[in-house]
Structure formats: structure tokens, C-alpha cells
Write an enzyme that holds these catalytic residues in place. Sequence first.
Site, PDB file in Angstrom:
ATOM      1  N   SER A 149       0.693  -1.314   0.191  1.00  0.00           N
ATOM      2  CA  SER A 149      -0.012   0.126  -0.150  1.00  0.00           C
ATOM      3  C   SER A 149       0.994   1.261   0.044  1.00  0.00           C
ATOM      4  O   SER A 149       0.189   2.376  -0.217  1.00  0.00           O
ATOM      5  CB  SER A 149      -0.906  -0.146   1.173  1.00  0.00           C
ATOM      6  N   LYS A 164      -6.345   5.130   7.716  1.00  0.00           N
ATOM      7  CA  LYS A 164      -5.064   5.855   7.069  1.00  0.00           C
ATOM      8  C   LYS A 164      -5.552   7.371   7.118  1.00  0.00           C
ATOM      9  O   LYS A 164      -4.546   8.114   7.563  1.00  0.00           O
ATOM     10  CB  LYS A 164      -4.714   5.275   5.996  1.00  0.00           C
TER      11      LYS A 164
END
Length: 652
Positions: A508, A551
Site C-alpha cells: 500500500s 489511514k
Amino acid sequence: MQPLSPAELNPAFALPELTTLNAATPLPFSALQARADSAFATLSGLNAANPVLLLNGFPGVDYEELVQDLVRKHANHADLFDLCYAENLHHPQKPIWLRLKAGTGIEFCELVGQLLELSSRHLEAEHIVERILRKQGQDEKIADYLSLLSQHVAAGEGFSHPILINLMVHRHDSTIPIVYARQFSPEQLFGAIHFQTEQGSVFSHHHLLEPGLIHQANGGYLIVPIEELLDQPNLWFRLKNALVTRRVEWSRPAEMAAFYFQPEPPPLDIHLILVGDRMAVAELYMLDRELDTLAFLRADIIPEWDAQQDLPSYIGFLAHLRRKHELRDMDGGAMLRLCRYGSRLTEHQHRLSLVEAQLLALMQLADVIAKREQSELITEAHMVLAQQEQDYRLSFLVEHSDLGVRDGQFLLQTQGREIGQINGLSVIQIVGHPYDFGEPVRLTATVHLGDGDIADIERKAELAGHIHAKAMMIIHGYLANLFGAEHPSPLSANLVFEQSYHEIDGDSASLAGLCALLSALAREPIYQHFAITGAVDQFGNVQPVGGVNEKIEGFFRLCQIQGLSGEQGVLIPASNRLQLNLSDEVCAAIAAGRFHIYPVAHVEQAIELLTGCPAGDVDRPETLFGRIRERLDELNGHSVESGFLRRLFRRN
């Protein structure tokens, strides 16, 4: 590029026309499990001895309720029976079982007592025997036992125990037995032979036999968690043998190893339901490769529900949970908040969680708050407060992480511009902690003369996993395809996660790493008020990642600490839009224009937003990619003129 609007940040649910949750028709968990329903319909019609059904589930499922509901729906008959043990009149050390019609066990014991009394007085007892056999459908084994018993008593023979019959299993009604085996030992599952010691002698008899769970489930359903079998593998093979042979061998304690006492194994007629998650099923399969043959009937228990297809059924499930656990009623706002919470658990705006344990936890917490405030209804405010209080109780690790930023120990920027430096986003997962939380991380890239290799410092330091290593190779493939198709790159690069001291894995951060490298190669600074997450392929397409909500919220916390400027925001993969389900605080900041979320589908969109410079074409020197190409050409020894001619001919 336009940021996402506030309406795109959270799921939107159109509730049915209900004022309160109590107005909805309750639907049990089984009503939302069509696959399991189909399996039980098939199971009830199977013409097989001791069939096995394997349910692929997940933690938090009330398997007992699920099986009870589906058995009640599909099992229209059952071969129920009472089971008793009697002394073997030929071999006292080998007690025999007698299978009685369901519900007749007590009467059978009483009639045998009358038979014994009449026989001992040498009176005619034929009518008692006929009555018993008539009740038991002229069972041959019972007839043989009664005949031997009459002869035994008439001959004046004695017995090992004054009470002739041990009624082990008695069915009081026609209810199909459903037994859930929890934390069982061999004796608890298969029954136990107890013994007594008298004057140094060890002995046992049929009244010292204790039935196990498998005897209690005989004629019905036995639910066994696979995890229990993995802890005691021998029990699985013993259970498997019982299913195949259709009889249950008794468990013998080690103290009786030298003592001969062998009760006749009783008949077995059950439906075995094995339950567990896919990992447990895989481990059991590794233990016994014949599992697929024995448990050929399998079904998935789905953990999610499609909100777009059928939201009213999900509301009915929530109403069932409320009634089942005797909680306060909910108004429409509380229902919407609970649906939003269920959606966040699935990480999808159109999906809703069916994990009862997690949903019930929030409902119970809100119920406590409503009770505290003496409210008859659970409102949206109660649900919000329940989440806030739970977050507060579990936020120490998050606060400890933020403390490093406040103290200036973690060097992170949310303002200014830097070459080769970018804010990446990570998710912290701690074993035993129920919440994951986001934490920004600083990635830096530097370039130098070399052979075109990208040195992944995390990998070289053995702090990165295989997926991360693959992501770095993909970055190298993209750069080589874009800039090194004709000539090898004379520049090598170093890429590192700054102030990271634990192992990392995943892909990611590959988009962030690639953008940092492009910034270093082009000598173009990156806006530090942005953070970015996403994976990439070799053609620069941005791919979805997990934990996108955590996030975003992690970077938002950082921006709050250092001060919201109105420019800050997060770049996410465009394909992650449906995973968005953000906190009220982040949504409010976005609605006020103080924070932004940008969806990107290609690395070119990301680098243009991060640098303010168009990515463009490698053949156009005024673009970022063109500047990189010219720099590489110069280092490779190509003149400006030759580079220009090469681009000219390529256009033609």
C-alpha cells in the site's frame, strides 16, 4: 482535480418507514443465511447414516441458535429413542444396552420392577412382559432380555446391583436434541466408565456408566467446534470411527487399564455439525485428508449483507438482536448510526456486518447510556456517545503515538515542499487490541550515479516482508518501462521509511514510494500537506488498498496536532471510494473545507497533484516526465540535439 464531496465520505441508507426498531419484524440470523438454509434442507433429506455438515463460519456466530432455527424449519421427523443399560445376565462385566421408544424409559423401568417382583414370588408375569413388548414394538433384544430375566429370577440367581436398569437417556418430549459440545474431554464427549474400590478390589457396574454429549445428542444433532478437535486430534479420529461404525466406544480411565469391564457400545444415529472458520477447516483437512469425503456437505456462513439489495431484512436482524438480548428500543437515528457502524466493519458502503458479537457490543453500550440518562429509547446521540466512550477507553496507544509528534520526536511535515520526501500512510495492528489505527510515515528517496537499481533499505535491513519486496520490484519495472526502454538508467536510488524500527509488509506504500522517486529524479518538490496511499502496477495504474479509513483518520490527527491549514488532504485510490466510512470529526472538517480527499486512478494524476507540475509526456521537456528523461539522457552522454532528433523521429 476535484476532491470528494462530503456526501461521498459515508454510506447512505434509506431506512424503511419505521419510527422505532420495535416496529420491524424480527428476523433471526438464520433468515439471512441462504447457503446454510440450503445445506440443512439437503441434510434433512439425506438417506445416509450419521451424515456430517461442515459450516464455514467466523468468530462471533451463535451456532447453537442458527442450528436450532434451521433444524426447526427443515427437520420434520427424528428417530428419537431412550437408552438404558442393564446387567448382562450371562456376563456381568459386559452390560448391555436396550433401545426404548422415546419417552417410555421411566415406565419401562417401573414395569421391569413389577416383573422382577412377580418373578421372585413365582407368580405369573406373562402379562407384564406382553405389556412391555407391546409398548416397545415387539423389540427382539428387549424380548430376549425379559425372558432371561424371568428365568434368572426364577432360578434364584442374584444381581451385581439391586437396581436392574440404568436409564441413561430419556426423552421427555419429541423435541429434537441439539447439543453444543464446548470445551469437552474424551469422557465428556464419549461418556465415562466410573469405578469403585472396596477392600482393595476395583469393580464397576452398569450404574457407574455416565452418558456423554454424544449419547445426549443421539437421534438428533451434535455441534462440534473444529478448534476443540484441533486441540485434541485423537478425538476427531475417535469421533470419525464412531460415525463410520455407527456405535460409540466408551472412554476408559487409565486406572482401569488392567481391570476388565466392557459395556456394549450403544448405537449411534446423529447428524454431526462441524463449525469453524476457514483456517480451522484447513488445519483439520491437513490432519485428515479424508475430511472432504466424510464431510461432503458444506456451506458458507456469510458475514456480510447487501444493503442495496435488501436493507429491511437487515433491520429485521437488528430487531431480533434487540429482542433476543432484551435491550431498549431504538429510534431512526440510532438505526442509521448502527447501520453505518455495521458498514464500517465490512469496509464497504454497500455491505453490512452480520457479526452479532460486534453489533451487540455497540447496542449494549448504547443501552447502558440510555439507561443512565433514563431514556426509554436509544437515540443517535446515545450511539455516538457509546462509540466515543469506547474509543476513549481504548485510545491510549493512539495517544502515545501522537505524543511523539507533539514532542517533535517523529519528524513529520504537513506544510511546505520537499524534494524526494512524502507522507505515506500505514495501519498499526496490535495483537489483542480490538482496534486498528492509522499512523503517518515519512518516506524519503535519494538518487545517485549508479546502475539504475532501486535500493530498498527496509529490505536490505531485513525489516520488510515479501509483498513489500514485490512492490519495490514493480516500482522498478514502471520506471524502467517509462524511462529506460531504450537506454539503461545511469541513476540508482535509495528508498527508506524514516523512523521505522519494526517489520513492515504490504504494497500500500508503493504509490508513495514511486512518487518520492519521481520527485527525486525530477528535482521537483512535493507538497507536504498531502499524504498518499495506494498500490501500483507496472503501468502506473493505482490499485486499492486496505484500511483506508484508518489511514485517512491517522493523517487527520497529525494535521490537527500541527494545525489545519485548509490545504491538507489525502490521496487515495479511486477504486477505494466505496470503502470510505469516516469519523464525524473528519467529515465535519471536509464539509468546512479544512481537509480534502482526492481519488486518483493513475500515478500521473497523483504526481501532478503532489507537485503542481504536469506529468505529461517523456518527449516534452516542460513536463515532469520530460525533465527526468532529459536528465537521464544527459547522464547517458546523449546531446540535446540527438535527444531532440530522436524525439522528432519518434513523433513521425
